[in-house]
Design a protein around this motif. Sequence first.
Motif, mmCIF file in Angstrom:
data_model
loop_
_atom_site.group_PDB
_atom_site.id
_atom_site.type_symbol
_atom_site.label_atom_id
_atom_site.label_comp_id
_atom_site.label_asym_id
_atom_site.label_seq_id
_atom_site.Cartn_x
_atom_site.Cartn_y
_atom_site.Cartn_z
ATOM 1 N N GLN A 68 0.830 -1.210 0.000
ATOM 2 C CA GLN A 68 0.000 0.000 0.000
ATOM 3 C C GLN A 68 0.863 1.257 0.000
ATOM 4 O OE1 GLN A 68 -3.285 -0.388 -0.606
ATOM 5 N NE2 GLN A 68 -2.701 -2.551 -0.623
ATOM 6 N N ARG A 77 -2.593 4.377 -5.811
ATOM 7 C CA ARG A 77 -3.697 4.558 -4.871
ATOM 8 C C ARG A 77 -3.571 5.989 -4.373
ATOM 9 N NH1 ARG A 77 -4.886 1.197 0.840
ATOM 10 N NH2 ARG A 77 -6.601 2.577 1.507
ATOM 11 N N ILE A 132 -21.466 -12.844 -6.191
ATOM 12 C CA ILE A 132 -20.508 -12.246 -5.241
ATOM 13 C C ILE A 132 -19.710 -13.367 -4.578
ATOM 14 C CG2 ILE A 132 -20.256 -10.840 -3.151
ATOM 15 C CD1 ILE A 132 -23.027 -9.603 -3.829
ATOM 16 N N ALA A 133 -18.404 -13.346 -4.761
ATOM 17 C CA ALA A 133 -17.550 -14.386 -4.173
ATOM 18 C C ALA A 133 -17.521 -14.253 -2.662
ATOM 19 C CB ALA A 133 -16.132 -14.258 -4.724
ATOM 20 N N CYS A 135 -16.004 -13.834 0.844
ATOM 21 C CA CYS A 135 -14.806 -13.140 1.327
ATOM 22 C C CYS A 135 -13.848 -14.126 1.977
ATOM 23 C CB CYS A 135 -15.185 -12.069 2.343
ATOM 24 S SG CYS A 135 -16.723 -11.183 1.963
ATOM 25 N N CYS A 138 -10.511 -15.634 0.375
ATOM 26 C CA CYS A 138 -9.220 -14.928 0.351
ATOM 27 C C CYS A 138 -8.840 -14.361 1.719
ATOM 28 C CB CYS A 138 -9.253 -13.789 -0.654
ATOM 29 S SG CYS A 138 -9.438 -14.354 -2.356
ATOM 30 N N HIS A 139 -9.838 -13.869 2.466
ATOM 31 C CA HIS A 139 -9.512 -13.200 3.728
ATOM 32 C C HIS A 139 -9.553 -14.139 4.929
ATOM 33 C CE1 HIS A 139 -9.236 -9.240 1.900
ATOM 34 N NE2 HIS A 139 -10.345 -9.487 1.234
ATOM 35 N N PHE A 151 -3.111 -10.649 0.683
ATOM 36 C CA PHE A 151 -4.521 -10.473 1.009
ATOM 37 C C PHE A 151 -4.556 -9.896 2.425
ATOM 38 C CE2 PHE A 151 -5.664 -14.517 -1.644
ATOM 39 C CZ PHE A 151 -5.450 -13.816 -2.823
ATOM 40 N N PRO A 152 -5.095 -8.694 2.603
ATOM 41 C CA PRO A 152 -5.009 -8.071 3.921
ATOM 42 C C PRO A 152 -5.808 -8.782 5.000
ATOM 43 C CG PRO A 152 -6.444 -6.796 2.476
ATOM 44 C CD PRO A 152 -5.804 -7.856 1.620
ATOM 45 N N LEU A 154 -8.462 -8.500 7.875
ATOM 46 C CA LEU A 154 -9.603 -7.591 8.016
ATOM 47 C C LEU A 154 -10.149 -7.588 9.441
ATOM 48 C CD1 LEU A 154 -11.717 -8.484 4.812
ATOM 49 C CD2 LEU A 154 -10.103 -6.592 5.071
ATOM 50 N N ALA A 165 -13.753 1.672 1.924
ATOM 51 C CA ALA A 165 -12.867 0.933 1.011
ATOM 52 C C ALA A 165 -13.702 0.185 -0.038
ATOM 53 C CB ALA A 165 -11.992 -0.033 1.804
ATOM 54 N N MET A 166 -14.794 -0.461 0.404
ATOM 55 C CA MET A 166 -15.638 -1.213 -0.537
ATOM 56 C C MET A 166 -16.274 -0.273 -1.559
ATOM 57 S SD MET A 166 -15.272 -4.342 0.397
ATOM 58 C CE MET A 166 -16.517 -5.199 -0.563
ATOM 59 N N PHE A 169 -13.675 0.765 -4.071
ATOM 60 C CA PHE A 169 -13.446 -0.291 -5.072
ATOM 61 C C PHE A 169 -14.612 -0.301 -6.065
ATOM 62 C CE2 PHE A 169 -10.682 -2.631 -1.814
ATOM 63 C CZ PHE A 169 -9.504 -2.531 -2.546
ATOM 64 N N ARG A 174 -10.653 3.512 -5.933
ATOM 65 C CA ARG A 174 -9.496 2.704 -5.554
ATOM 66 C C ARG A 174 -9.374 1.566 -6.569
ATOM 67 N NH1 ARG A 174 -8.075 -0.289 0.248
ATOM 68 N NH2 ARG A 174 -6.336 -1.536 -0.584
ATOM 69 N N VAL A 197 -21.639 -6.369 5.746
ATOM 70 C CA VAL A 197 -20.387 -7.121 5.780
ATOM 71 C C VAL A 197 -19.311 -6.323 6.530
ATOM 72 C CG1 VAL A 197 -19.167 -6.506 3.627
ATOM 73 C CG2 VAL A 197 -19.190 -8.876 4.394
HETATM 74 C C1 HEC Z 1 -10.155 -13.386 -4.799
HETATM 75 C C2 HEC Z 1 -9.672 -12.908 -3.523
HETATM 76 C C3 HEC Z 1 -10.549 -11.960 -2.725
HETATM 77 C C4 HEC Z 1 -11.878 -12.131 -2.343
HETATM 78 C C5 HEC Z 1 -12.804 -13.278 -2.683
HETATM 79 C C6 HEC Z 1 -12.198 -10.975 -1.528
HETATM 80 N N1 HEC Z 1 -11.115 -10.153 -1.410
HETATM 81 FE FE1 HEC Z 1 -11.026 -8.414 -0.389
HETATM 82 N N2 HEC Z 1 -9.116 -8.100 -1.020
HETATM 83 C C7 HEC Z 1 -8.419 -8.934 -1.840
HETATM 84 C C8 HEC Z 1 -7.121 -8.338 -2.164
HETATM 85 C C9 HEC Z 1 -6.044 -8.925 -3.046
HETATM 86 C C10 HEC Z 1 -7.085 -7.080 -1.497
HETATM 87 C C11 HEC Z 1 -5.945 -6.068 -1.496
HETATM 88 C C12 HEC Z 1 -5.972 -5.177 -2.714
HETATM 89 C C13 HEC Z 1 -4.781 -4.234 -2.730
HETATM 90 O O1 HEC Z 1 -3.675 -4.705 -2.961
HETATM 91 O O2 HEC Z 1 -4.956 -3.055 -2.484
HETATM 92 C C14 HEC Z 1 -8.354 -6.964 -0.791
HETATM 93 C C15 HEC Z 1 -8.706 -5.884 -0.020
HETATM 94 C C16 HEC Z 1 -9.893 -5.761 0.666
HETATM 95 C C17 HEC Z 1 -10.260 -4.650 1.505
HETATM 96 C C18 HEC Z 1 -9.402 -3.426 1.774
HETATM 97 C C19 HEC Z 1 -8.647 -3.624 3.089
HETATM 98 C C20 HEC Z 1 -7.887 -2.431 3.540
HETATM 99 O O3 HEC Z 1 -7.279 -2.521 4.604
HETATM 100 O O4 HEC Z 1 -7.900 -1.395 2.857
HETATM 101 C C21 HEC Z 1 -11.486 -4.913 2.016
HETATM 102 C C22 HEC Z 1 -12.280 -4.051 2.974
HETATM 103 C C23 HEC Z 1 -11.910 -6.182 1.492
HETATM 104 N N3 HEC Z 1 -10.930 -6.696 0.682
HETATM 105 C C24 HEC Z 1 -13.137 -6.781 1.788
HETATM 106 C C25 HEC Z 1 -13.613 -7.925 1.154
HETATM 107 C C26 HEC Z 1 -14.965 -8.411 1.294
HETATM 108 C C27 HEC Z 1 -16.022 -7.780 2.173
HETATM 109 C C28 HEC Z 1 -15.075 -9.527 0.495
HETATM 110 C C29 HEC Z 1 -16.308 -10.389 0.263
HETATM 111 C C30 HEC Z 1 -17.542 -9.713 -0.107
HETATM 112 C C31 HEC Z 1 -13.773 -9.724 -0.115
HETATM 113 N N4 HEC Z 1 -12.929 -8.730 0.288
HETATM 114 C C32 HEC Z 1 -13.463 -10.761 -0.979
HETATM 115 C C33 HEC Z 1 -8.826 -10.179 -2.288
HETATM 116 C C34 HEC Z 1 -10.097 -10.693 -2.131
#
Ligand code: HEC
Length: 205
Positions: A68, A77, A132-133, A135, A138-139, A151-152, A154, A165-166, A169, A174, A197
């Motif tokens: 970041q 960013r 919608i995959a 979360c 990955c998380h 993958f951060p 959370l 953040a959401m 995106f 972002r 969420v």
């Molecule tokens: C396929 C993998 C994947 C899935 C599934 C996924 N994420 Fe993520 N998420 C990521 C990655 C990779 C990043 C970091 C992006 C970056 O480098 O800035 C991220 C970043 C985020 C962040 C930003 C965190 C921060 O500290 O700024 C949030 C909030 C988040 N995800 C929420 C979710 C939510 C809620 C879901 C489900 C609805 C979800 N993610 C599903 C891969 C995923």
Amino acid sequence: MIYKTLITVIALSMTVISTGVSAAAEGNAKAGKAKSGVCAGCHGADGNSANPTWPKLAGQHASYIAKQLADFKGKKRSDPLMSSQATGLSEQDIADLSAYFAKQTGSQGAADEKLASAGAKLYRGGNKKKGIAACIACHGPTGAGNPAAKFPGLSGQHAPYVEKAMKDFRSGARSNDMNSMMRNIAEKMSDKEIKAVASYISGLH
Ligand code: HEC
Ligand code: HEC
């Protein structure tokens, strides 16, 4: 569906691991602490920010923090408050600061009971109808993320920051997520789903 997502995630993780090794200076947490005074005003001395629209950094993966900071510095960013903070950081500063904040303990939050059950459903199962995959893929089940894949984590993050953040995106404000991994998900989510969420995540540990 979940199976397919997992395969994609594993494949992506492997790419990240194999391309991510060469870079990155070795971080020194003690040196990072000495450099973190300027960050404390917004993120808190121990990385637990008081203002819930500013992210907690405590306990976040060093690899994600470093990415970041490099993204802010390289203008991939941007944020009116944060961008200028990263401009002057050297590669060593970034490594040291990332090591320091990663070592701190993140404070816990509490989910809003009224929102948390809908949030839990989305987090753990996604929404097949809307594509919608989940979360969790990955998380992780406790929101621990995956440091090798950047993958951060959370768990315990402030709900208002997660919500912002959401939405960033979703609008594309972002766009530093590799392969649009987050933009593809956020664009399918309603305000209500994002709020639910985000609340669930803030109480996750
Ligand atoms: C396929 C993998 C994947 C899935 C599934 C996924 N994420 Fe993520 N998420 C990521 C990655 C990779 C990043 C970091 C992006 C970056 O480098 O800035 C991220 C970043 C985020 C962040 C930003 C965190 C921060 O500290 O700024 C949030 C909030 C988040 N995800 C929420 C979710 C939510 C809620 C879901 C489900 C609805 C979800 N993610 C599903 C891969 C995923
Ligand atoms: C004037 C307030 C301010 C200061 C000082 C500041 N930040 Fe930030 N920082 C922010 C804000 C606001 C964001 C969230 C930006 C957004 O919403 O996208 C942020 C985001 C970040 C992120 C991304 C976190 C995530 O979860 O994606 C990192 C890493 C970060 N800051 C590190 C630092 C470091 C290291 C310093 C000190 C060198 C610092 N910040 C100083 C306000 C600040």
